[in-house]
Scaffold this motif. Structure first.
Motif, short mmCIF file in Angstrom:
data_model
loop_
_atom_site.label_atom_id
_atom_site.label_comp_id
_atom_site.label_asym_id
_atom_site.label_seq_id
_atom_site.Cartn_x
_atom_site.Cartn_y
_atom_site.Cartn_z
N LEU A 299 37.52 80.28 60.06
CA LEU A 299 37.09 80.20 61.45
C LEU A 299 35.74 80.87 61.66
O LEU A 299 34.89 80.38 62.42
CB LEU A 299 38.15 80.86 62.34
CG LEU A 299 39.47 80.11 62.52
CD1 LEU A 299 40.41 80.91 63.42
CD2 LEU A 299 39.23 78.72 63.11
N ILE A 300 35.51 82.01 60.98
CA ILE A 300 34.22 82.69 61.11
C ILE A 300 33.10 81.82 60.58
O ILE A 300 32.03 81.68 61.21
CB ILE A 300 34.28 84.05 60.39
CG1 ILE A 300 35.25 85.00 61.10
CG2 ILE A 300 32.89 84.68 60.30
CD1 ILE A 300 35.49 86.29 60.35
N ASP A 301 33.32 81.21 59.42
CA ASP A 301 32.29 80.32 58.86
C ASP A 301 32.05 79.10 59.75
O ASP A 301 30.91 78.66 59.92
CB ASP A 301 32.71 79.87 57.45
CG ASP A 301 32.67 81.02 56.46
OD1 ASP A 301 31.90 81.96 56.68
OD2 ASP A 301 33.43 80.98 55.46
N HIS A 302 33.14 78.55 60.32
CA HIS A 302 32.98 77.40 61.20
C HIS A 302 32.21 77.77 62.47
O HIS A 302 31.32 77.02 62.92
CB HIS A 302 34.36 76.84 61.56
CG HIS A 302 34.30 75.69 62.52
ND1 HIS A 302 33.86 74.43 62.17
CD2 HIS A 302 34.64 75.60 63.85
CE1 HIS A 302 33.92 73.63 63.21
NE2 HIS A 302 34.38 74.31 64.24
N PHE A 303 32.53 78.92 63.05
CA PHE A 303 31.83 79.36 64.26
C PHE A 303 30.35 79.62 63.97
O PHE A 303 29.47 79.20 64.73
CB PHE A 303 32.50 80.63 64.78
CG PHE A 303 31.84 81.21 66.01
CD1 PHE A 303 31.99 80.60 67.24
CD2 PHE A 303 31.07 82.35 65.92
CE1 PHE A 303 31.38 81.14 68.37
CE2 PHE A 303 30.46 82.89 67.04
CZ PHE A 303 30.62 82.27 68.28
N THR A 304 30.07 80.28 62.86
CA THR A 304 28.67 80.54 62.49
C THR A 304 27.92 79.25 62.21
O THR A 304 26.76 79.08 62.60
CB THR A 304 28.61 81.47 61.28
OG1 THR A 304 29.44 82.61 61.50
CG2 THR A 304 27.19 81.93 61.03
N SER A 305 28.57 78.33 61.51
CA SER A 305 27.93 77.05 61.20
C SER A 305 27.63 76.26 62.46
O SER A 305 26.58 75.60 62.57
CB SER A 305 28.83 76.23 60.27
OG SER A 305 28.29 74.96 60.04
N THR A 306 28.53 76.33 63.44
CA THR A 306 28.29 75.62 64.70
C THR A 306 27.07 76.17 65.42
O THR A 306 26.24 75.42 65.96
CB THR A 306 29.53 75.73 65.59
OG1 THR A 306 30.66 75.22 64.89
CG2 THR A 306 29.33 74.96 66.88
N ILE A 307 26.92 77.50 65.43
CA ILE A 307 25.77 78.11 66.10
C ILE A 307 24.47 77.75 65.40
O ILE A 307 23.46 77.40 66.01
CB ILE A 307 25.95 79.64 66.18
CG1 ILE A 307 27.15 79.98 67.08
CG2 ILE A 307 24.69 80.30 66.71
CD1 ILE A 307 27.43 81.46 67.18
N VAL A 308 24.51 77.82 64.05
CA VAL A 308 23.29 77.55 63.29
C VAL A 308 22.90 76.08 63.39
O VAL A 308 21.73 75.72 63.56
CB VAL A 308 23.47 77.98 61.83
CG1 VAL A 308 22.27 77.56 60.99
CG2 VAL A 308 23.67 79.49 61.74
N SER A 309 23.87 75.18 63.29
CA SER A 309 23.58 73.75 63.30
C SER A 309 23.12 73.25 64.66
O SER A 309 22.58 72.15 64.77
CB SER A 309 24.82 72.96 62.87
OG SER A 309 25.89 73.19 63.77
N SER A 310 23.32 74.07 65.72
CA SER A 310 22.86 73.65 67.03
C SER A 310 21.33 73.59 67.12
O SER A 310 20.78 72.92 67.98
CB SER A 310 23.41 74.59 68.11
OG SER A 310 22.92 75.90 67.91
N GLY A 311 20.65 74.31 66.21
CA GLY A 311 19.19 74.27 66.18
C GLY A 311 18.52 75.27 67.09
O GLY A 311 17.30 75.39 67.08
N ALA A 312 19.29 76.00 67.89
CA ALA A 312 18.68 76.95 68.81
C ALA A 312 18.10 78.16 68.09
O ALA A 312 17.13 78.76 68.54
CB ALA A 312 19.71 77.41 69.85
N LEU A 313 18.72 78.51 66.94
CA LEU A 313 18.27 79.69 66.21
C LEU A 313 17.51 79.35 64.94
O LEU A 313 16.86 80.22 64.37
CB LEU A 313 19.48 80.57 65.86
CG LEU A 313 20.33 81.04 67.03
CD1 LEU A 313 21.53 81.83 66.52
CD2 LEU A 313 19.51 81.90 67.98
#
Length: 557
Positions: A299-313
């Protein structure tokens, strides 16, 4: 009613059971207890101080524990027949005697050809006594009946004995054993089929994961790809353990079912439940905790991947830095999740063992306060570590300098930071000791070079040559990716004892400044040699005055 004579063992058993027929004082009504205490004679020494109660010695406490009423079951072929009760000190001996009597009765009954079971209830000193086929079994006591009537309990036990003894003899017939063997064979075949099907399902689910790894694992993988791979690995580990648990459940439950088919092995079921009950509970809690930790990692990896893949960061300038921060946040968060899941697992294990955790939690709170007062440095380490991670002072993979030590950050958590220096030494620094830190690889780095040039060289030619070498290096694709901006030749920095110092700045990717600087020095040395510009070396000039010369001549030198 007169009781016929029986063996000495039965007489001793009856006498022992009659001794516990008297109700202890704690089971009598409160009013009767008060009257009894009031009528009891008071010792002379105690009567002189009526306000103080008589002190109970330690052996009275032990007697109260031994007189505590407990109960246990009597089994026949692994089936529970009835429960008996007695004081804690008398129950083991009474239970052993009743079980031995039941074994003797069962053995004699199975030897005869008749199927009839003759159970008689007789009266001895106001208590029902059970005989099976003219063999003494037990005496029903008030403790056995609890709040009920002993005679009613005796009738219930009598009906149970008649039914279970007849069933025990029927189950030992050849036809019944053949039928149960067929059922056992069918159970083994069913277990094999279920195990094979579960194995096939596991291979089918793991096949796409293998394709994913082989197709999306380049050397320079993106952050999202790495996080997705980690997530898939954790999920795959959870699936693997669940399939292993399923295999163990299939074979364990199947074997347990087969043991219950035969009267000779059915007693093993109760033994397994009695012996393996606690290990099974602890195994389930440990496996559940492990699966919870792995699933939390996913879940931690999925949450982090979602934030990173959004392109905002994720931008070209912050991709390297974000990768370091993601690794740091992921590691720290997973450590906290491991501690939480581990603590929860320990509490569940204590609960499964029948331990009341409420007093333990209250005591742990007091101990935590005492420990926090005694270990203030640990609290400072945790607070400072949290601020380091939150403010992004440095992360895993950064090169930092703290005081007189520095190196590559290999491990970072809330308590301490571990760096590896240039000599390979692993240096551990408590986070509370980090006051001023120099990060040499945060977002970008710089190669700060000082080029010495001889006084006899042409300064303008040297400056042009130094700048030309840097620009040519920046045009090459290999170094263009590592050099972020156009190299900047600042000019003459200072006049030294041996020559001029010209300063050059080259802005690079994080941790690439040393590699770029080494390559630039190599190229610059070749270019200076070709242009005839010398790098100054230490020189010494001696001045001789006239007085020194005359003195030398006068001494004949």
């Amino acid at each position: 009613m007169s009781i016929p004579s029986w063996n000495k063992k039965s007489k001793r058993q009856s006498n022992q059971e009659q001794k516990i027929n008297y109700l202890p004082l704690r089971l009598l009504p409160p009013a009767f207890c008060l009257l009894t205490l009031a009528a009891a004679p008071i010792p002379k020494a105690t009567a002189q101080i009526p306000l103080l109660p008589p002190l109970q010695p330690a052996n009275n406490i032990n007697n109260q524990v031994n007189n505590q009423l407990v109960s246990d079951w009597v089994y026949l072929d692994g089936r529970p027949l009835f429960a008996i009760a007695a004081s804690k000190s008398n129950l083991p001996e009474r239970l052993q005697n009743i079980r031995q009597n039941l074994r003797d009765i069962t053995h004699n009954y199975l030897q005869v050809s008749t199927n009839a079971v003759n159970v008689n209830i007789k009266n001895a000193n106001g208590l029902p006594v059970i005989y099976v086929n003219d063999q003494y079994l037990m005496t029903i006591t008030y403790e056995d009946a609890g709040q009920g009537n002993p005679l009613t309990l005796a009738n219930q036990i009598s009906n149970t004995l008649q039914k279970d003894l007849s069933l025990a003899k029927q189950e030992r017939q050849t036809q019944f054993l053949i039928q149960q063997s067929q059922i056992a064979a069918a159970g083994v075949v069913t277990m094999l089929v279920l195990s094979w099907g579960l194995r096939r399902w596991q291979k089918r689910l793991s096949h796409p994961f293998t394709k994913f790894i082989s197709a999306k694992s380049p050397v320079n993988a993106a952050i999202t790809t790495q996080l997705n791979q980690q997530q898939q690995q954790h999920l795959q580990e959870v699936k693997k353990r669940l399939f292993q648990l399923g295999q163990a459940g299939i074979w364990g439950s199947g074997s347990f079912f087969i043991l219950g088919l035969f009267p000779y092995t059915r007693a093993l079921q109760a033994g397994i439940l009695a012996i393996a009950q606690i290990p099974i509970k602890l195994t389930i809690v440990a496996l559940g905790t492990y699966l919870a930790v792995r699933f939390t990692y996913a879940l931690i990896d999925h949450f982090t991947s979602t934030i990173v893949s959004s392109g905002a960061l994720l931008t070209p300038e912050t991709s390297e830095r974000l990768q370091l921060r993601v690794s740091t946040f992921s590691g720290v968060t997973k450590s906290i999740a491991t501690i939480v899941c581990g603590g929860t697992g320990i509490l569940l294990a204590l609960i499964s063992l029948g331990i009341d955790v409420v007093p333990l939690l209250a005591g742990a709170g007091l101990v935590g306060v005492a420990v926090s007062l005694a270990s203030q440095n640990l609290i400072k380490d945790a607070i400072n570590g949290f601020l380091i991670i939150l403010e992004d002072q440095y992360a895993l993979g950064d090169v930092i300098s703290v005081g007189n030590v520095g190196g590559l950050v290999e491990n970072l958590n809330l308590r301490m930071t571990q760096v590896r220096d240039s000599e390979g030494r692993l240096i551990t620094i408590p986070n509370s000791e980090i006051k001023v830190v120099a990060n040499l690889s945060s977002r970008w780095s710089r190669a700060d070079l000082t080029v010495p040039v001889s006084y006899q060289a042409d300064v303008n030619e040297a400056l042009d040559l130094i700048e030309t070498v840097a620009l040519e290096m920046n045009q090459e694709p290999k170094w263009q990716r590592q050099i972020l901006e156009k190299p900047n030749v600042l000019g003459i920095e200072q006049f030294g004892d041996y020559g001029l110092s010209i300063r050059v700045w080259i802005k690079t990717q994080p941790l690439k400044q040393w590699e770029v600087a080494r390559e630039y020095r190599r190229r610059l040395k070749v270019a200076l040699d070709e242009a005839g510009i010398h790098i100054p070396v230490p020189q010494q000039v001696n001045w001789i005055t006239d007085i020194q010369q005359l003195n030398s001549q006068g001494s004949g030198t």
